[in-house]
Write a protein that holds these residues in place. Structure first.
Motif, PDB file in Angstrom:
ATOM      1  N   ASP A  22       0.812  -1.221   0.000  1.00 48.13           N
ATOM      2  CA  ASP A  22       0.000   0.000   0.000  1.00 48.13           C
ATOM      3  C   ASP A  22       0.848   1.274   0.000  1.00 48.13           C
ATOM      4  OD1 ASP A  22       0.938  -0.371   2.575  1.00 48.13           O
ATOM      5  OD2 ASP A  22      -1.002  -0.095   3.547  1.00 48.13           O
ATOM      6  N   SER A  23       2.099   1.170  -0.423  1.00 46.61           N
ATOM      7  CA  SER A  23       2.981   2.341  -0.412  1.00 46.61           C
ATOM      8  C   SER A  23       2.595   3.398  -1.433  1.00 46.61           C
ATOM      9  CB  SER A  23       4.438   1.924  -0.616  1.00 46.61           C
ATOM     10  OG  SER A  23       4.619   1.329  -1.883  1.00 46.61           O
ATOM     11  N   SER A  24       1.610   3.110  -2.257  1.00 44.90           N
ATOM     12  CA  SER A  24       1.142   4.132  -3.197  1.00 44.90           C
ATOM     13  C   SER A  24      -0.021   4.943  -2.627  1.00 44.90           C
ATOM     14  CB  SER A  24       0.714   3.488  -4.522  1.00 44.90           C
ATOM     15  OG  SER A  24      -0.392   2.653  -4.322  1.00 44.90           O
ATOM     16  N   VAL A  25      -0.554   4.505  -1.487  1.00 41.14           N
ATOM     17  CA  VAL A  25      -1.713   5.203  -0.926  1.00 41.14           C
ATOM     18  C   VAL A  25      -1.523   5.664   0.518  1.00 41.14           C
ATOM     19  CG1 VAL A  25      -3.379   4.108  -2.470  1.00 41.14           C
ATOM     20  CG2 VAL A  25      -2.825   3.019  -0.291  1.00 41.14           C
ATOM     21  N   SER A  48      11.521  -2.208  -2.390  1.00 43.87           N
ATOM     22  CA  SER A  48      10.504  -1.261  -1.924  1.00 43.87           C
ATOM     23  C   SER A  48      10.466  -0.020  -2.802  1.00 43.87           C
ATOM     24  CB  SER A  48      10.777  -0.860  -0.474  1.00 43.87           C
ATOM     25  OG  SER A  48      10.740  -1.983   0.365  1.00 43.87           O
ATOM     26  N   ILE A  49      11.624   0.415  -3.234  1.00 39.19           N
ATOM     27  CA  ILE A  49      11.707   1.565  -4.144  1.00 39.19           C
ATOM     28  C   ILE A  49      11.201   1.170  -5.531  1.00 39.19           C
ATOM     29  CG2 ILE A  49      13.330   3.086  -5.362  1.00 39.19           C
ATOM     30  CD1 ILE A  49      15.024   2.990  -2.708  1.00 39.19           C
ATOM     31  N   ASN A  50      11.706   0.062  -6.033  1.00 45.02           N
ATOM     32  CA  ASN A  50      11.355  -0.353  -7.394  1.00 45.02           C
ATOM     33  C   ASN A  50       9.878  -0.680  -7.558  1.00 45.02           C
ATOM     34  OD1 ASN A  50      13.943   0.028  -8.293  1.00 45.02           O
ATOM     35  ND2 ASN A  50      14.538  -2.103  -8.051  1.00 45.02           N
ATOM     36  N   GLU A  51       9.229  -1.183  -6.489  1.00 43.13           N
ATOM     37  CA  GLU A  51       7.814  -1.510  -6.642  1.00 43.13           C
ATOM     38  C   GLU A  51       6.966  -0.259  -6.841  1.00 43.13           C
ATOM     39  OE1 GLU A  51       7.223  -3.743  -3.048  1.00 43.13           O
ATOM     40  OE2 GLU A  51       6.417  -2.039  -1.962  1.00 43.13           O
ATOM     41  N   ILE A  52       7.394   0.859  -6.284  1.00 43.81           N
ATOM     42  CA  ILE A  52       6.671   2.119  -6.492  1.00 43.81           C
ATOM     43  C   ILE A  52       6.773   2.516  -7.969  1.00 43.81           C
ATOM     44  CG2 ILE A  52       6.569   4.569  -5.889  1.00 43.81           C
ATOM     45  CD1 ILE A  52       7.569   3.722  -3.052  1.00 43.81           C
ATOM     46  N   TYR A  53       7.964   2.348  -8.530  1.00 48.25           N
ATOM     47  CA  TYR A  53       8.161   2.621  -9.959  1.00 48.25           C
ATOM     48  C   TYR A  53       7.412   1.613 -10.822  1.00 48.25           C
ATOM     49  CZ  TYR A  53      11.728   6.212  -9.341  1.00 48.25           C
ATOM     50  OH  TYR A  53      12.380   7.378  -9.040  1.00 48.25           O
ATOM     51  N   ALA A  54       7.464   0.351 -10.437  1.00 57.70           N
ATOM     52  CA  ALA A  54       6.827  -0.703 -11.235  1.00 57.70           C
ATOM     53  C   ALA A  54       5.326  -0.480 -11.355  1.00 57.70           C
ATOM     54  CB  ALA A  54       7.117  -2.073 -10.625  1.00 57.70           C
ATOM     55  N   ASN A 104       2.358  10.341  -6.754  1.00 60.75           N
ATOM     56  CA  ASN A 104       1.526  11.139  -5.854  1.00 60.75           C
ATOM     57  C   ASN A 104       2.351  11.500  -4.611  1.00 60.75           C
ATOM     58  OD1 ASN A 104       1.325   9.021  -3.860  1.00 60.75           O
ATOM     59  ND2 ASN A 104      -0.375   8.118  -4.993  1.00 60.75           N
ATOM     60  N   GLU A 105       1.782  12.271  -3.728  1.00 61.53           N
ATOM     61  CA  GLU A 105       2.533  12.769  -2.562  1.00 61.53           C
ATOM     62  C   GLU A 105       2.983  11.636  -1.634  1.00 61.53           C
ATOM     63  OE1 GLU A 105       3.814  15.827  -2.342  1.00 61.53           O
ATOM     64  OE2 GLU A 105       2.892  16.010  -4.323  1.00 61.53           O
ATOM     65  N   GLN A 106       2.158  10.615  -1.461  1.00 63.19           N
ATOM     66  CA  GLN A 106       2.544   9.479  -0.609  1.00 63.19           C
ATOM     67  C   GLN A 106       3.734   8.739  -1.218  1.00 63.19           C
ATOM     68  OE1 GLN A 106      -0.617  10.002  -1.642  1.00 63.19           O
ATOM     69  NE2 GLN A 106      -1.845  10.243   0.187  1.00 63.19           N
ATOM     70  N   GLU A 107       3.691   8.528  -2.512  1.00 62.57           N
ATOM     71  CA  GLU A 107       4.792   7.832  -3.186  1.00 62.57           C
ATOM     72  C   GLU A 107       6.086   8.635  -3.093  1.00 62.57           C
ATOM     73  OE1 GLU A 107       2.286   5.459  -6.626  1.00 62.57           O
ATOM     74  OE2 GLU A 107       2.650   7.607  -6.871  1.00 62.57           O
ATOM     75  N   LEU A 134       9.414   7.329  -1.315  1.00 62.37           N
ATOM     76  CA  LEU A 134      10.677   7.238  -2.047  1.00 62.37           C
ATOM     77  C   LEU A 134      11.774   8.010  -1.340  1.00 62.37           C
ATOM     78  CD1 LEU A 134       9.332   7.497  -5.706  1.00 62.37           C
ATOM     79  CD2 LEU A 134      10.560   5.541  -4.705  1.00 62.37           C
ATOM     80  N   ARG A 135      11.469   9.228  -0.895  1.00 65.43           N
ATOM     81  CA  ARG A 135      12.476  10.020  -0.176  1.00 65.43           C
ATOM     82  C   ARG A 135      12.978   9.283   1.062  1.00 65.43           C
ATOM     83  NH1 ARG A 135       8.601  14.395  -1.083  1.00 65.43           N
ATOM     84  NH2 ARG A 135       9.330  15.613  -2.837  1.00 65.43           N
ATOM     85  N   LEU A 136      12.056   8.719   1.827  1.00 64.97           N
ATOM     86  CA  LEU A 136      12.436   8.017   3.050  1.00 64.97           C
ATOM     87  C   LEU A 136      13.241   6.757   2.737  1.00 64.97           C
ATOM     88  CD1 LEU A 136      12.395   7.720   6.102  1.00 64.97           C
ATOM     89  CD2 LEU A 136      10.130   6.647   5.890  1.00 64.97           C
ATOM     90  N   LEU A 137      12.774   5.956   1.802  1.00 62.72           N
ATOM     91  CA  LEU A 137      13.486   4.730   1.442  1.00 62.72           C
ATOM     92  C   LEU A 137      14.890   5.034   0.925  1.00 62.72           C
ATOM     93  CD1 LEU A 137      10.475   2.945  -0.238  1.00 62.72           C
ATOM     94  CD2 LEU A 137      11.771   2.011   1.700  1.00 62.72           C
ATOM     95  N   ILE A 138      15.015   6.049   0.097  1.00 67.49           N
ATOM     96  CA  ILE A 138      16.326   6.431  -0.437  1.00 67.49           C
ATOM     97  C   ILE A 138      17.226   6.942   0.676  1.00 67.49           C
ATOM     98  CG2 ILE A 138      17.497   8.118  -1.929  1.00 67.49           C
ATOM     99  CD1 ILE A 138      15.059   7.692  -3.886  1.00 67.49           C
ATOM    100  N   SER A 139      16.667   7.706   1.621  1.00 68.30           N
ATOM    101  CA  SER A 139      17.489   8.203   2.728  1.00 68.30           C
ATOM    102  C   SER A 139      18.008   7.053   3.595  1.00 68.30           C
ATOM    103  CB  SER A 139      16.726   9.230   3.575  1.00 68.30           C
ATOM    104  OG  SER A 139      15.751   8.600   4.383  1.00 68.30           O
ATOM    105  N   VAL A 140      17.206   6.012   3.772  1.00 68.40           N
ATOM    106  CA  VAL A 140      17.657   4.838   4.531  1.00 68.40           C
ATOM    107  C   VAL A 140      18.747   4.115   3.744  1.00 68.40           C
ATOM    108  CG1 VAL A 140      16.969   2.595   5.485  1.00 68.40           C
ATOM    109  CG2 VAL A 140      15.496   4.600   5.815  1.00 68.40           C
ATOM    110  N   GLU A 141      18.570   3.971   2.444  1.00 70.20           N
ATOM    111  CA  GLU A 141      19.615   3.370   1.605  1.00 70.20           C
ATOM    112  C   GLU A 141      20.926   4.147   1.743  1.00 70.20           C
ATOM    113  OE1 GLU A 141      18.285   1.028  -2.396  1.00 70.20           O
ATOM    114  OE2 GLU A 141      18.483   3.179  -2.552  1.00 70.20           O
TER     115      GLU A 141
END
Length: 102
Positions: free
Chosen positions: A10-13, A39-45, A82-85, A89-96
Motif C-alpha cells: 500500500d505504499s502508493s496510498v 521497496s523503491i522499485n515496486e513504487i516505480y513498477a 503522488n505525494e505518498q509515493e 521514495l524520499r524516506l526509502l532512499i534516505s535509509v539506503e
C-alpha cells in the motif's frame, strides 16, 4: 512480501514509517539491502517503469499479472508520483544512503 510481490503493497496510498522500513532487517526472506531496493522499485513498477530485459526487476515483476498488464510501460518521471509515493521514495532512499547502499 504480499502474494502480489510487494514489500509494502500500500505504499502508493499511505506513507510508510521508518520503523516499518527498519523492521525489514528482521526478515529471513531476503537481505535488508535487497528489500529496500525492492521497496523503491515496486513504487516505480506500479507506474509502468520499464526495467532492462533480463534484469532482476524485469524478471521479478514480470511474473505478476498486475505488472504484465500495464499497457504503456515507460521511464517513470518524478511528477507521475503522488505525494505518498514521493514521501515514501524520499524516506526509502534516505535509509539506503544512511546504510551506504546508494
Amino acid at each position: 512480501m504480499s502474494k502480489d510481490g510487494f514489500v509494502f503493497e500500500d505504499s502508493s496510498v499511505r506513507i510508510i514509517t521508518k520503523e516499518e522500513i527498519l523492521d525489514l532487517q528482521n526478515t529471513k526472506r531476503s537481505t535488508f539491502q535487497r528489500l529496500l531496493r525492492m521497496s523503491i522499485n515496486e513504487i516505480y513498477a506500479r507506474k509502468g517503469q520499464i526495467f532492462n530485459t533480463k534484469e532482476v526487476n524485469d524478471n521479478y515483476y514480470g511474473q505478476y499479472d498486475w505488472y504484465r498488464d500495464i499497457p504503456n510501460k515507460h521511464i517513470v518521471k518524478w511528477n507521475e508520483f503522488n505525494e505518498q509515493e514521493k514521501a515514501n521514495l524520499r524516506l526509502l532512499i534516505s535509509v539506503e544512503e544512511y546504510y551506504g547502499y546508494r
